[in-house]
Enzyme design. Structure first.
Site, PDB file in Angstrom:
ATOM      1  CG  HIS A 196      -9.607  -8.251 -31.332  1.00 21.20           C
ATOM      2  ND1 HIS A 196      -8.502  -7.479 -31.070  1.00 21.20           N
ATOM      3  CD2 HIS A 196      -9.249  -9.532 -31.069  1.00 21.20           C
ATOM      4  CE1 HIS A 196      -7.505  -8.257 -30.664  1.00 21.20           C
ATOM      5  NE2 HIS A 196      -7.928  -9.511 -30.653  1.00 21.20           N
ATOM      6  CE  LYS A 235     -10.083  -8.486 -27.199  1.00 17.65           C
ATOM      7  NZ  LYS A 235     -10.225  -9.656 -26.333  1.00 17.65           N
TER       8      LYS A 235
HETATM    9  N1  LIG Z   1      -5.807 -16.274 -25.468  1.00 16.65           N
HETATM   10  C1  LIG Z   1      -6.204 -16.366 -26.728  1.00 16.65           C
HETATM   11  O1  LIG Z   1      -5.450 -16.733 -27.647  1.00 16.65           O
HETATM   12  C2  LIG Z   1      -7.606 -16.008 -27.049  1.00 16.65           C
HETATM   13  C3  LIG Z   1      -8.398 -15.517 -26.061  1.00 16.65           C
HETATM   14  N2  LIG Z   1      -9.691 -15.192 -26.317  1.00 16.65           N
HETATM   15  C4  LIG Z   1     -10.448 -14.778 -25.145  1.00 16.65           C
HETATM   16  O2  LIG Z   1     -11.234 -15.890 -24.741  1.00 16.65           O
HETATM   17  C5  LIG Z   1     -12.460 -15.426 -24.182  1.00 16.65           C
HETATM   18  C6  LIG Z   1     -13.625 -16.098 -24.925  1.00 16.65           C
HETATM   19  O3  LIG Z   1     -13.630 -15.667 -26.252  1.00 16.65           O
HETATM   20  P1  LIG Z   1     -14.759 -16.122 -27.282  1.00 16.65           P
HETATM   21  O4  LIG Z   1     -14.881 -17.592 -27.283  1.00 16.65           O
HETATM   22  O5  LIG Z   1     -14.481 -15.396 -28.531  1.00 16.65           O
HETATM   23  O6  LIG Z   1     -16.069 -15.472 -26.583  1.00 16.65           O
HETATM   24  P2  LIG Z   1     -17.576 -15.981 -26.673  1.00 16.65           P
HETATM   25  O7  LIG Z   1     -18.402 -14.799 -26.259  1.00 16.65           O
HETATM   26  O8  LIG Z   1     -17.839 -16.591 -27.986  1.00 16.65           O
HETATM   27  O9  LIG Z   1     -17.660 -17.107 -25.544  1.00 16.65           O
HETATM   28  C7  LIG Z   1     -17.657 -16.841 -24.178  1.00 16.65           C
HETATM   29  C8  LIG Z   1     -18.395 -17.971 -23.509  1.00 16.65           C
HETATM   30  O10 LIG Z   1     -18.305 -17.806 -22.090  1.00 16.65           O
HETATM   31  C9  LIG Z   1     -19.588 -18.036 -21.559  1.00 16.65           C
HETATM   32  N3  LIG Z   1     -19.757 -17.423 -20.247  1.00 16.65           N
HETATM   33  C10 LIG Z   1     -19.974 -16.134 -19.944  1.00 16.65           C
HETATM   34  N4  LIG Z   1     -20.111 -15.986 -18.622  1.00 16.65           N
HETATM   35  C11 LIG Z   1     -19.999 -17.226 -18.089  1.00 16.65           C
HETATM   36  C12 LIG Z   1     -20.082 -17.748 -16.770  1.00 16.65           C
HETATM   37  N5  LIG Z   1     -20.322 -16.929 -15.732  1.00 16.65           N
HETATM   38  N6  LIG Z   1     -19.912 -19.064 -16.576  1.00 16.65           N
HETATM   39  C13 LIG Z   1     -19.671 -19.888 -17.606  1.00 16.65           C
HETATM   40  N7  LIG Z   1     -19.602 -19.459 -18.890  1.00 16.65           N
HETATM   41  C14 LIG Z   1     -19.752 -18.147 -19.116  1.00 16.65           C
HETATM   42  C15 LIG Z   1     -20.535 -17.463 -22.583  1.00 16.65           C
HETATM   43  O11 LIG Z   1     -21.858 -17.953 -22.397  1.00 16.65           O
HETATM   44  P3  LIG Z   1     -23.132 -17.004 -22.771  1.00 16.65           P
HETATM   45  O12 LIG Z   1     -23.047 -16.790 -24.235  1.00 16.65           O
HETATM   46  O13 LIG Z   1     -24.295 -17.787 -22.332  1.00 16.65           O
HETATM   47  O14 LIG Z   1     -22.952 -15.737 -21.978  1.00 16.65           O
HETATM   48  C16 LIG Z   1     -19.888 -17.995 -23.850  1.00 16.65           C
HETATM   49  O15 LIG Z   1     -20.284 -19.310 -24.128  1.00 16.65           O
HETATM   50  C17 LIG Z   1     -12.428 -13.909 -24.286  1.00 16.65           C
HETATM   51  O16 LIG Z   1     -11.949 -13.379 -23.076  1.00 16.65           O
HETATM   52  C18 LIG Z   1     -11.398 -13.637 -25.378  1.00 16.65           C
HETATM   53  O17 LIG Z   1     -10.771 -12.403 -25.224  1.00 16.65           O
HETATM   54  C19 LIG Z   1     -10.243 -15.343 -27.539  1.00 16.65           C
HETATM   55  C20 LIG Z   1      -9.495 -15.810 -28.579  1.00 16.65           C
HETATM   56  C21 LIG Z   1      -8.107 -16.173 -28.421  1.00 16.65           C
HETATM   57  O1  LIG Z   2     -11.328 -11.759 -27.971  1.00 17.81           O
HETATM   58  C1  LIG Z   2     -10.651 -12.257 -28.894  1.00 17.81           C
HETATM   59  O2  LIG Z   2     -11.158 -12.657 -29.942  1.00 17.81           O
HETATM   60  C2  LIG Z   2      -9.199 -12.398 -28.702  1.00 17.81           C
HETATM   61  N1  LIG Z   2      -8.695 -12.116 -27.540  1.00 17.81           N
HETATM   62  C3  LIG Z   2      -7.338 -12.187 -27.174  1.00 17.81           C
HETATM   63  C4  LIG Z   2      -6.821 -10.802 -26.857  1.00 17.81           C
HETATM   64  O3  LIG Z   2      -7.519 -10.052 -26.161  1.00 17.81           O
HETATM   65  O4  LIG Z   2      -5.707 -10.460 -27.253  1.00 17.81           O
HETATM   66  C5  LIG Z   2      -6.500 -12.957 -28.165  1.00 17.81           C
HETATM   67  C6  LIG Z   2      -6.871 -12.749 -29.588  1.00 17.81           C
HETATM   68  O5  LIG Z   2      -6.456 -11.490 -29.962  1.00 17.81           O
HETATM   69  C7  LIG Z   2      -8.369 -12.934 -29.800  1.00 17.81           C
END
Ligand SMILES: NC(=O)C1=CN([C@@H]2O[C@H](COP(=O)(O)OP(=O)(O)OC[C@H]3O[C@@H](n4cnc5c(N)ncnc54)[C@H](OP(=O)(O)O)[C@@H]3O)[C@@H](O)[C@H]2O)C=CC1
Ligand SMILES: O=C(O)C1=N[C@H](C(=O)O)C[C@H](O)C1
Length: 267
Positions: free
Chosen positions: A156, A160
């Site tokens: 990743h 992350k």
């Molecule tokens: N299930 C799936 O297929 C996938 C899952 N993911 C997961 O999704 C999540 C987000 O990923 P990603 O978008 O890449 O991460 P980012 O870091 O780009 O985004 C996370 C967001 O959450 C916000 N945030 C953090 N704390 C809070 C809070 N207390 N209240 C509200 N908002 C908050 C952050 O704001 P700020 O920057 O101000 O802290 C930021 O805007 C991760 O857990 C990742 O592992 C990601 C890709 C695919």
């Molecule tokens: O943090 C990410 O980017 C992603 N998180 C998920 C995971 O923890 O598996 C899904 C995907 O791999 C992207």
């Protein structure tokens, strides 16, 4: 005419959040009624960069948001600690959570499942929304029946927070259902640097790579006598996750329990 599904998104400014907002705009039967953002309470999305013309109210407090906007579904794309609190608060407010956020503990999953069932509410926790990743996990589970020796390498981007990834962990759990526990490698193997052999699940290993330039990638390697079988999936772009998010939002309206993993709701 069928009613629109009313959705609140938490983590809107994030990499996944931005894509989910576009999904809302491009899906006629979805309506985004609110956004959760801990830094921009009281504004509207249109006041933030990249959300021109979106007159959606932003809240930092979920209870206030749910009370004002009366959503059907919360999509959570934040960070592990927050995602868990958001999912719980949603269920307590009769809102169905679709959680993409990874890094939940087993205890948290059990607690959320009990809460969803107590309230007869749908909830989906999907470690990976990409169809290719779901197939990778399912094929790995099939292969584990024939190969006991397996190492998972998940790769990743370096922003992350959780390791191993939700996908890596879910893959290991699915393989565990097929594979007899086995301590892999040499019986006398010793790590001269701690962690060299990766994380251990029933003797199988998970390795987490974090590098700038990566998005989300995983390969599952099965070794046997004179052969190697590798199953690999790559997400090159976060758009790869959005069809899965759409299926979850649609499905969650028809179920009354917590589902952990998209493979459990795909035909
Ligand atoms: N299930 C799936 O297929 C996938 C899952 N993911 C997961 O999704 C999540 C987000 O990923 P990603 O978008 O890449 O991460 P980012 O870091 O780009 O985004 C996370 C967001 O959450 C916000 N945030 C953090 N704390 C809070 C809070 N207390 N209240 C509200 N908002 C908050 C952050 O704001 P700020 O920057 O101000 O802290 C930021 O805007 C991760 O857990 C990742 O592992 C990601 C890709 C695919
Ligand atoms: O943090 C990410 O980017 C992603 N998180 C998920 C995971 O923890 O598996 C899904 C995907 O791999 C992207």
């Amino acid at each position: 005419m069928t009613e629109k599904i009313k959705v609140v998104i938490a983590g809107v400014r994030g990499k996944m959040g931005k894509e989910a907002v576009k999904l809302m705009q491009n899906t006629p039967h979805f309506e985004m009624v609110g956004a959760i953002d801990h830094r921009n309470n009281g504004k509207t999305l249109s006041q933030l960069n990249g959300f021109m013309g979106l007159n959606v109210p932003i809240y930092s407090n979920l209870d206030h948001c749910f009370n004002d906007t009366q959503p059907d579904v919360l999509i959570d794309l934040t960070i592990p600690e927050t995602g868990y609190i958001h999912a719980k608060t949603a269920l307590l407010n009769h809102v169905r959570p679709v959680v993409g956020t990874t890094g939940f503990s087993q205890e948290q999953l059990v607690e959320l499942k009990e809460l969803a069932e107590e309230r007869n509410l749908g909830a989906i926790i999907a470690p990976n929304f990409a169809i290719g990743a779901i197939l990778m996990m399912k094929f790995s589970q099939m292969a584990a029946k024939y190969f006991d020796d397996v190492e998972i390498i998940e790769m990743h981007h370096d922003q992350k927070l959780d390791a191993p990834s939700g996908t890596g962990l879910k893959t290991a759990q699915m393989i565990t259902n097929q594979r007899t526990p086995k301590r892999q490698g040499h019986l006398n193997e010793k790590e001269t640097i701690q962690g060299a052999r990766g994380a251990d699940v029933d003797g199988m290993k998970i390795h987490s790579v974090r590098l700038p330039g990566l998005v989300a990638h995983q390969q599952v390697m099965f070794g046997g006598e004179g052969q190697m079988f590798t199953i690999r999936h790559d997400s090159f772009d976060r758009t790869s996750f959005m069809s899965g998010v759409q299926v979850c939002v649609e499905t969650i309206m028809k179920i009354d329990t917590l589902v952990y993993g998209l493979e459990n709701i795909l035909d």
